[in-house]
Design a protein around this motif. Structure first.
Motif, PDB file in Angstrom:
ATOM      1  N   VAL A 184     -41.832  47.855 -23.032  1.00  0.00           N
ATOM      2  CA  VAL A 184     -42.244  49.247 -22.959  1.00  0.00           C
ATOM      3  C   VAL A 184     -43.289  49.321 -21.852  1.00  0.00           C
ATOM      4  CG1 VAL A 184     -43.273  51.201 -24.176  1.00  0.00           C
ATOM      5  CG2 VAL A 184     -41.814  49.573 -25.411  1.00  0.00           C
ATOM      6  N   VAL A 185     -43.092  50.261 -20.927  1.00  0.00           N
ATOM      7  CA  VAL A 185     -43.952  50.350 -19.749  1.00  0.00           C
ATOM      8  C   VAL A 185     -44.591  51.734 -19.717  1.00  0.00           C
ATOM      9  CG1 VAL A 185     -44.089  50.167 -17.235  1.00  0.00           C
ATOM     10  CG2 VAL A 185     -42.425  48.764 -18.504  1.00  0.00           C
ATOM     11  N   TRP A 186     -45.921  51.749 -19.578  1.00  0.00           N
ATOM     12  CA  TRP A 186     -46.671  52.992 -19.483  1.00  0.00           C
ATOM     13  C   TRP A 186     -47.137  53.201 -18.047  1.00  0.00           C
ATOM     14  CZ3 TRP A 186     -46.581  50.005 -23.753  1.00  0.00           C
ATOM     15  CH2 TRP A 186     -46.553  50.612 -25.023  1.00  0.00           C
ATOM     16  N   TRP A 187     -46.978  54.419 -17.541  1.00  0.00           N
ATOM     17  CA  TRP A 187     -47.489  54.830 -16.236  1.00  0.00           C
ATOM     18  C   TRP A 187     -48.463  55.973 -16.459  1.00  0.00           C
ATOM     19  CZ3 TRP A 187     -45.482  52.429 -11.765  1.00  0.00           C
ATOM     20  CH2 TRP A 187     -44.346  51.635 -11.962  1.00  0.00           C
ATOM     21  N   VAL A 188     -49.593  55.939 -15.754  1.00  0.00           N
ATOM     22  CA  VAL A 188     -50.607  56.993 -15.847  1.00  0.00           C
ATOM     23  C   VAL A 188     -50.915  57.478 -14.437  1.00  0.00           C
ATOM     24  CG1 VAL A 188     -52.930  57.596 -16.582  1.00  0.00           C
ATOM     25  CG2 VAL A 188     -51.577  55.987 -17.944  1.00  0.00           C
ATOM     26  N   ASN A 189     -50.650  58.753 -14.190  1.00  0.00           N
ATOM     27  CA  ASN A 189     -50.858  59.340 -12.863  1.00  0.00           C
ATOM     28  C   ASN A 189     -50.181  58.525 -11.762  1.00  0.00           C
ATOM     29  OD1 ASN A 189     -52.371  61.487 -13.874  1.00  0.00           O
ATOM     30  ND2 ASN A 189     -54.305  60.375 -13.693  1.00  0.00           N
ATOM     31  N   GLY A 190     -48.951  58.071 -12.046  1.00  0.00           N
ATOM     32  CA  GLY A 190     -48.161  57.370 -11.048  1.00  0.00           C
ATOM     33  C   GLY A 190     -48.485  55.901 -10.884  1.00  0.00           C
ATOM     34  N   VAL A 191     -49.430  55.375 -11.648  1.00  0.00           N
ATOM     35  CA  VAL A 191     -49.821  53.966 -11.564  1.00  0.00           C
ATOM     36  C   VAL A 191     -49.386  53.248 -12.841  1.00  0.00           C
ATOM     37  CG1 VAL A 191     -51.782  52.370 -11.456  1.00  0.00           C
ATOM     38  CG2 VAL A 191     -51.785  54.450 -10.066  1.00  0.00           C
ATOM     39  N   ARG A 192     -48.784  52.083 -12.676  1.00  0.00           N
ATOM     40  CA  ARG A 192     -48.386  51.310 -13.853  1.00  0.00           C
ATOM     41  C   ARG A 192     -49.644  50.856 -14.591  1.00  0.00           C
ATOM     42  NH1 ARG A 192     -44.684  46.211 -12.904  1.00  0.00           N
ATOM     43  NH2 ARG A 192     -43.311  47.862 -12.124  1.00  0.00           N
ATOM     44  N   ALA A 193     -49.779  51.305 -15.835  1.00  0.00           N
ATOM     45  CA  ALA A 193     -50.981  51.028 -16.607  1.00  0.00           C
ATOM     46  C   ALA A 193     -50.818  49.840 -17.533  1.00  0.00           C
ATOM     47  CB  ALA A 193     -51.364  52.260 -17.425  1.00  0.00           C
ATOM     48  N   PHE A 194     -49.602  49.633 -18.079  1.00  0.00           N
ATOM     49  CA  PHE A 194     -49.411  48.568 -19.068  1.00  0.00           C
ATOM     50  C   PHE A 194     -47.930  48.280 -19.235  1.00  0.00           C
ATOM     51  CE2 PHE A 194     -49.250  47.518 -23.823  1.00  0.00           C
ATOM     52  CZ  PHE A 194     -49.551  46.181 -23.618  1.00  0.00           C
ATOM     53  N   THR A 195     -47.584  46.995 -19.229  1.00  0.00           N
ATOM     54  CA  THR A 195     -46.249  46.508 -19.570  1.00  0.00           C
ATOM     55  C   THR A 195     -46.411  45.571 -20.752  1.00  0.00           C
ATOM     56  OG1 THR A 195     -45.526  46.639 -17.266  1.00  0.00           O
ATOM     57  CG2 THR A 195     -44.227  45.252 -18.745  1.00  0.00           C
ATOM     58  N   ASP A 196     -45.766  45.862 -21.875  1.00  0.00           N
ATOM     59  CA  ASP A 196     -46.084  45.113 -23.091  1.00  0.00           C
ATOM     60  C   ASP A 196     -45.330  43.793 -23.241  1.00  0.00           C
ATOM     61  OD1 ASP A 196     -43.531  45.825 -23.947  1.00  0.00           O
ATOM     62  OD2 ASP A 196     -44.204  46.938 -25.713  1.00  0.00           O
ATOM     63  N   ASP A 197     -44.270  43.582 -22.410  1.00  0.00           N
ATOM     64  CA  ASP A 197     -43.490  42.343 -22.467  1.00  0.00           C
ATOM     65  C   ASP A 197     -42.955  42.067 -23.868  1.00  0.00           C
ATOM     66  OD1 ASP A 197     -43.842  41.683 -19.727  1.00  0.00           O
ATOM     67  OD2 ASP A 197     -45.824  40.863 -20.156  1.00  0.00           O
ATOM     68  N   ALA A 198     -42.742  43.128 -24.625  1.00  0.00           N
ATOM     69  CA  ALA A 198     -42.211  43.001 -25.982  1.00  0.00           C
ATOM     70  C   ALA A 198     -40.946  43.830 -26.158  1.00  0.00           C
ATOM     71  CB  ALA A 198     -43.267  43.418 -26.999  1.00  0.00           C
ATOM     72  N   GLY A 199     -41.003  45.071 -25.749  1.00  0.00           N
ATOM     73  CA  GLY A 199     -39.826  45.932 -25.811  1.00  0.00           C
ATOM     74  C   GLY A 199     -39.477  46.355 -27.220  1.00  0.00           C
ATOM     75  N   LEU A 200     -38.253  46.915 -27.329  1.00  0.00           N
ATOM     76  CA  LEU A 200     -37.782  47.492 -28.583  1.00  0.00           C
ATOM     77  C   LEU A 200     -36.384  46.998 -28.903  1.00  0.00           C
ATOM     78  CD1 LEU A 200     -38.921  51.129 -27.768  1.00  0.00           C
ATOM     79  CD2 LEU A 200     -40.040  49.580 -29.381  1.00  0.00           C
ATOM     80  N   ASP A 201     -36.071  46.900 -30.191  1.00  0.00           N
ATOM     81  CA  ASP A 201     -34.721  46.543 -30.602  1.00  0.00           C
ATOM     82  C   ASP A 201     -33.725  47.581 -30.094  1.00  0.00           C
ATOM     83  OD1 ASP A 201     -35.711  44.334 -31.916  1.00  0.00           O
ATOM     84  OD2 ASP A 201     -35.755  45.314 -33.886  1.00  0.00           O
ATOM     85  N   SER A 202     -32.496  47.147 -29.936  1.00  0.00           N
ATOM     86  CA  SER A 202     -31.484  48.044 -29.373  1.00  0.00           C
ATOM     87  C   SER A 202     -31.208  49.250 -30.265  1.00  0.00           C
ATOM     88  CB  SER A 202     -30.184  47.279 -29.130  1.00  0.00           C
ATOM     89  OG  SER A 202     -29.705  46.724 -30.346  1.00  0.00           O
ATOM     90  N   ASP A 203     -31.459  49.103 -31.572  1.00  0.00           N
ATOM     91  CA  ASP A 203     -31.202  50.215 -32.491  1.00  0.00           C
ATOM     92  C   ASP A 203     -32.466  50.996 -32.848  1.00  0.00           C
ATOM     93  OD1 ASP A 203     -32.426  48.262 -33.997  1.00  0.00           O
ATOM     94  OD2 ASP A 203     -31.019  48.360 -35.679  1.00  0.00           O
ATOM     95  N   TRP A 204     -33.573  50.745 -32.117  1.00  0.00           N
ATOM     96  CA  TRP A 204     -34.810  51.480 -32.393  1.00  0.00           C
ATOM     97  C   TRP A 204     -34.632  52.958 -32.070  1.00  0.00           C
ATOM     98  CZ3 TRP A 204     -37.935  54.590 -29.468  1.00  0.00           C
ATOM     99  CH2 TRP A 204     -39.199  54.902 -29.986  1.00  0.00           C
ATOM    100  N   ARG A 205     -35.220  53.795 -32.895  1.00  0.00           N
ATOM    101  CA  ARG A 205     -35.236  55.242 -32.662  1.00  0.00           C
ATOM    102  C   ARG A 205     -36.360  55.848 -33.479  1.00  0.00           C
ATOM    103  NH1 ARG A 205     -29.486  57.076 -33.951  1.00  0.00           N
ATOM    104  NH2 ARG A 205     -29.126  55.123 -32.838  1.00  0.00           N
ATOM    105  N   ALA A 206     -36.807  57.036 -33.082  1.00  0.00           N
ATOM    106  CA  ALA A 206     -37.916  57.663 -33.796  1.00  0.00           C
ATOM    107  C   ALA A 206     -38.036  59.127 -33.392  1.00  0.00           C
ATOM    108  CB  ALA A 206     -39.229  56.939 -33.493  1.00  0.00           C
ATOM    109  N   HIS A 207     -38.648  59.906 -34.289  1.00  0.00           N
ATOM    110  CA  HIS A 207     -38.958  61.292 -33.990  1.00  0.00           C
ATOM    111  C   HIS A 207     -40.231  61.371 -33.154  1.00  0.00           C
ATOM    112  CE1 HIS A 207     -36.470  61.783 -37.724  1.00  0.00           C
ATOM    113  NE2 HIS A 207     -35.948  62.746 -36.972  1.00  0.00           N
ATOM    114  N   LEU A 208     -40.405  62.490 -32.487  1.00  0.00           N
ATOM    115  CA  LEU A 208     -41.605  62.753 -31.703  1.00  0.00           C
ATOM    116  C   LEU A 208     -42.654  63.480 -32.548  1.00  0.00           C
ATOM    117  CD1 LEU A 208     -40.000  64.026 -28.377  1.00  0.00           C
ATOM    118  CD2 LEU A 208     -41.226  61.866 -28.691  1.00  0.00           C
TER     119      LEU A 208
END
Length: 242
Positions: A184-208
Motif C-alpha cells: 500500500v503506497v501513500w502519496w501526499v501532495n505528489g510526494v511518495r510519503a510511505f510504502t508499507d511493503d506489506a500490501g493486501l490480500d487479493s480478496d481484501w475489500r472494505a467500505h469507505l
C-alpha cells in the motif's frame, strides 16, 4: 510560502535526494466519485466500526456522538459541536449499509483533497472498514501535531508518521493511496510519503468512512474550553479501478 509552492519544493527536494518519481496518473476506470449529499452512496451518523453501530466510541478515546443531521456532513464539511454529558455531536458518512454499497478493493487507487482542521481536539480521517476490520487509514490528523499525518495499514500493523511543512492547520492537502497487493503506497501532495511493503490480500475489500472525531485528551488534547465548533472539509474523493 503557499501550499502549492511547498508541494513543488517537496517534489524537487525528494527527487534531488532520492530520485523518487511522482505518482502516475491512475489507470483503469473511475468507479466512484463521492457525492456526500447522496443517500444512495452514503449513510450518515452510524457505522459498525463503532460499538453497536454508535453513536459513541469512548473505548477509542473519542468524544464523538454521531448524528445524521445533514449539516454535520452532507455538504462535504464535517463538523462537530458540543453535545450532552461532555460528548460532541459529530459528522460521519459511510458507504456501509447504503443502497449502492460501494467497497474499495485490492488494486484500487483512492484520491482525495482535504482541508485540515485548525482547532485542537479535531480528529479527521478517511478510512476503510468491513466486518470488524479491514482498516486502512488514508490519513488521520491532529492539529496539536501540526506538520504530521498518520498513515496506517492495520491489516499488517504497518504505519508511518509523515512530516512536511506543507502539512499544517487549515492547509489543503492532496492524498493518494494505492491499495496494492504487494504494497500500500501513500502519496501526499505528489510526494511518495510511505510504502508499507506489506500490501493486501487479493480478496481484501472494505467500505469507505469519512468523519470528524473528537479527541478525549488521552493521547491528544480535547477541545479547548469554550470552543463551540470543529470542522474540516473534503473537496474531492474518488476511486479508480484497474
Amino acid at each position: 510560502m503557499t501550499d502549492q509552492a511547498l508541494s513543488v519544493f517537496g517534489r524537487i527536494r525528494q527527487r534531488l535526494t532520492g530520485a523518487v518519481p511522482g505518482p502516475r496518473r491512475p489507470r483503469g476506470r473511475l468507479v466512484f466519485t463521492a457525492d456526500f449529499s447522496s443517500t444512495d452512496q452514503w449513510v450518515a451518523g452510524r457505522s459498525w466500526a463503532y460499538p453497536n453501530g454508535g453513536p459513541t466510541n469512548p473505548g477509542d478515546h473519542k468524544l464523538d456522538h454521531l448524528v445524521s443531521d445533514p449539516a454535520y456532513s452532507r455538504r462535504g464539511v464535517f463538523r462537530a459541536t458540543p453535545g450532552p454529558d461532555g460528548t460532541w455531536y459529530a459528522g460521519l458518512l459511510t458507504t456501509e449499509g447504503s443502497r449502492d454499497d460501494f467497497m474499495v478493493r485490492t488494486g484500487d487507487v483512492l484520491e482525495a483533497r482535504v482541508r485540515l482542521p485548525r482547532e485542537v481536539g479535531a480528529w479527521p480521517a478517511i478510512w476503510t472498514w468491513w466486518e470488524g476490520g479491514n482498516e486502512i487509514d488514508a490519513f488521520e490528523y491532529h492539529p496539536d501535531n501540526p506538520d504530521l499525518l498518520e498513515l496506517s495499514n492495520h491489516m499488517s500493523g504497518a504505519g508511518h508518521y509523515h512530516r512536511d511543512p506543507a502539512i499544517r492547520p487549515g492547509a489543503w492537502v492532496n492524498l493518494r493511496v494505492e491499495l496494492g497487493a504487494r504494497s500500500v503506497v501513500w502519496w501526499v501532495n505528489g510526494v511518495r510519503a510511505f510504502t508499507d511493503d506489506a500490501g493486501l490480500d487479493s480478496d481484501w475489500r472494505a467500505h469507505l468512512i469519512v468523519n470528524l472525531s473528537v479527541a478525549d485528551g488521552t493521547y491528544h488534547p480535547a477541545p479547548e474550553p469554550g470552543r463551540t465548533s470543529l470542522s474540516y472539509e473534503v473537496r474531492r474523493l474518488r476511486v479508480h479501478r484497474p
